[in-house]
Design a protein around this motif. Structure first.
Motif, PDB file in Angstrom:
ATOM      1  N   ALA A   1      34.218  39.474  44.737  1.00  0.00           N
ATOM      2  CA  ALA A   1      33.694  38.340  44.517  1.00  0.00           C
ATOM      3  C   ALA A   1      33.130  37.711  45.917  1.00  0.00           C
ATOM      4  O   ALA A   1      33.853  38.138  47.093  1.00  0.00           O
ATOM      5  N   TYR A  10      37.239  34.659  40.400  1.00  0.00           N
ATOM      6  CA  TYR A  10      37.708  36.146  40.693  1.00  0.00           C
ATOM      7  C   TYR A  10      38.938  36.359  40.037  1.00  0.00           C
ATOM      8  O   TYR A  10      39.035  37.384  39.372  1.00  0.00           O
ATOM      9  N   VAL A  36      30.260  37.187  41.137  1.00  0.00           N
ATOM     10  CA  VAL A  36      31.271  38.089  40.911  1.00  0.00           C
ATOM     11  C   VAL A  36      30.914  39.322  40.467  1.00  0.00           C
ATOM     12  O   VAL A  36      29.982  39.544  39.638  1.00  0.00           O
TER      13      VAL A  36
END
Length: 600
Positions: free
Chosen positions: A234, A221, A303
């Motif tokens: 994320a 992230y 993500v």
């Protein structure tokens, strides 16, 4: 004037008079009380907290084997040693304000905190005791001090407290609060600084205790945030992280749509970018990246990198905003439910036969009928129930269609077909598909049925699967579903549902989905045929948060406690007297059965 030391506050007498004016509904002169405190007083009044007594909700012994406690204990132990013998209490709560642990170095202060039930198991959220350092910090989401007469409840006026919310270092989710409480006369300006320092130490400890999977996702992230200037989210099954741009530009419904898309992309193994229309009207391009776990075969999460499509670019892309879609006999505006309806409509527009997958009672047949009525109100719809048609001569469908054309065919409970019947149906549908006037066909089945070998041949004719969410995943739609069901029962306009009763319905798990809702409301309507449905009209199980199955005796005991709490207007002491049991016993039973006392 947010965080003032006691010496900088207005005179105690003036503040006390201001509090009395507020409690007696008189105007509060400007500048006589801090705005954060005044806002909290107003919330306390809306929560109907009693100002002349302390009666916090009791939740019993808490599970202390949780990450928050494991991370906080070393910090609290070290600080507790410094407070030994000092008139100050160090308190840790969960995210709702329920006290997990309380350490006090002074015997007199400890006895007082026990009298006001600021001890483990009791809630000090604002809804329970009004304005205080714990509950107000959690409500406002920031460090908060409450001194003396600023407390809503008069029994807390000799105390001073400083509370700071604790946020998970990876997900950012609020997971608890740390609070320092002392006698008001001993309070100093450093109280809030010490509380902040303690909260930060706990946050750092939690970061060290985070599991490897969370850390891997967190690192992915951060890497994406460093190279991507747009929206970043994320996620995995347990946590969701998002950057400030996501919080500013996306409302909760949009976030839900993106996370649903990301979850589906990970499940399907897709890696290409996609253009989505969000429920707010925004159009975005989203790319989902799988984050490998400790081993390449593991998945730590995903993500999402999201870019808003500029207005001129959006003009070149066909617009399909996820707006509420009118389907006769169907209601609901939750993102998951809307997405389901739009996917079904897309299948119809592309002339793709659809497999509708969902738990029993989720409304699969209702959706199919609603879509048929939307597009072909005058055409014929035929429903065949495979559960009672195992010996059906499926070839007869061809003859029936030739005599009276079928525009939409719905085959229910396909998962109950044995292999020979499923293969016979598959053969019939292939022949039907070859006709110029072939109907649109919808198959309904329960989750996981697609993997049954018996249905393999049949499902080849259904290129699209639409998953219908269970009611527990879109309970906000109960606000629309309840009036619809009451209308179908014949009570439309005569029987309504109160906000308090609706709140209890939204807390339920609904294993039977909308089918169960229909049965519950039918039973309620048999007892109350007009007026407003109140919490007391609902079965006792809706006054509890499910914990475990109850035997017959326990169910009778639970129902008796719920009834007495209703008769006592939520007053637990009066309810205990009606039952002939002690206050401690009724608190224990309320916790044990997960009973939600009615609002007082």
């Amino acid at each position: 004037m947010d965080e003032m030391a006691p010496g900088t506050l207005l005179a105690d007498d003036e503040l006390a008079r201001t509090r009395v004016r507020f409690l007696t509904a008189e105007p509060v002169p400007p500048g006589t009380v801090r705005q954060t405190i005044l806002a909290s007083w107003r919330r306390s009044r809306e929560f109907r907290v009693e100002a002349d007594r302390i009666d916090p909700r009791y939740f019993g012994d808490q599970n202390l084997d949780i990450p928050l406690m494991r991370g906080a204990e070393p910090v609290l132990d070290k600080l507790g040693e410094q407070f030994d013998g000092q008139p100050i209490s160090l308190i840790l709560t969960d995210a709702s304000g329920v006290v997990l642990t309380q350490r006090t170095g002074d015997a007199d202060l400890k006895r007082h905190l026990e009298r006001v039930e600021l001890v483990p198991g009791f809630s000090y959220g604002e809804q329970s005791v009004g304005t205080n350092g714990i509950g107000t910090a959690l409500e406002d989401g920031r460090a908060t001090t409450v001194f003396g007469h600023e407390h809503y409840a008069e029994h807390l006026e000799n105390l001073a407290c400083a509370g700071v919310p604790i946020h998970h270092p990876i997900s950012g989710k609020k997971i608890g609060a740390v609070d320092l409480t002392c006698w008001y006369k001993d309070a100093g300006g450093l109280l809030i600084a010490l509380a902040r320092s303690t909260a930060e130490q706990i946050r750092q400890a939690l970061l060290r205790h985070s599991d490897l999977r969370e850390m891997i996702l967190f690192q992915a992230y951060l890497q994406t945030c460093r190279r991507w200037t747009g929206i970043v989210l994320a996620f995995n099954e347990d946590i969701v992280m998002m950057n400030d741009r996501a919080r500013q530009l996306l409302d909760p419904a949009d976030q839900s749509v993106l996370l649903s898309h990301g979850t589906a992309a990970l499940t399907d193994g897709r890696r290409t970018s996609a253009t989505l229309a969000l429920s707010s009207g925004l159009r975005v391009r989203v790319f989902c990246r799988r984050v490998p776990g400790q081993r390449e075969t593991d998945t730590a999460g995903g993500v999402l990198s999201v870019k808003l499509i500029e207005a001129e670019e959006a003009l070149a892309v066909p617009s399909t905003p996820m707006l509420p879609m009118y389907l006769p006999g169907v209601v609901g505006s939750a993102p998951l439910w809307l997405r389901c309806g739009h996917e079904l409509d897309t299948g119809h527009q592309r002339d793709e036969w659809v497999a509708l997958e969902g738990e029993a009672g989720t409304g699969k047949l209702t959706l199919a009928k609603g879509l048929h009525q939307r597009h072909h109100p005058a055409a014929r719809l035929l429903t065949v129930d495979a559960a009672v048609a195992s010996g059906t001569d499926w070839a007869a469908l061809l003859r029936e269609h030739a005599e009276a054309p079928i525009r939409t065919l719905v085959v229910r409970h396909a998962d109950r077909l044995a292999t020979p019947a499923a293969n016979a149906l598959a053969t019939t549908l292939r022949e039907l598909r070859e006709r110029a006037d072939a109907p649109w066909v919808v198959l309904t089945l329960v989750p996981e049925a697609e993997t049954k070998p018996a249905l393999a041949e049949l499902l080849k004719s259904f290129p699209r699967t639409v998953r219908v969410p269970p009611l527990r995943h879109h309970v906000e739609d109960l606000a629309e579903l309840v009036p619809l069901v009451l209308s179908k029962l014949g009570y439309g306009g005569r029987l309504t549902c109160s906000a308090a009763a609706l709140h209890l319905l939204m807390r339920a798990e609904w294993p039977g989905n909308t089918g169960q809702l229909y049965q519950v409301l039918r039973a309620v309507a048999q007892r109350r045929r007009a007026g407003t449905i109140r919490p007391g009209d609902l079965p006792a199980e809706f006054h509890t948060v499910g914990r475990r199955p109850l035997n017959r005796f326990e169910s009778i005991e639970r129902d008796a406690i719920v009834k007495c709490l209703e008769d006592a207007d939520g007053n637990k002491v009066r309810a205990a007297k009606l039952l002939g049991i002690s206050r401690a016993t009724i608190y224990r039973k309320i916790h044990e059965y997960g009973i939600v006392p009615p609002a007082r």
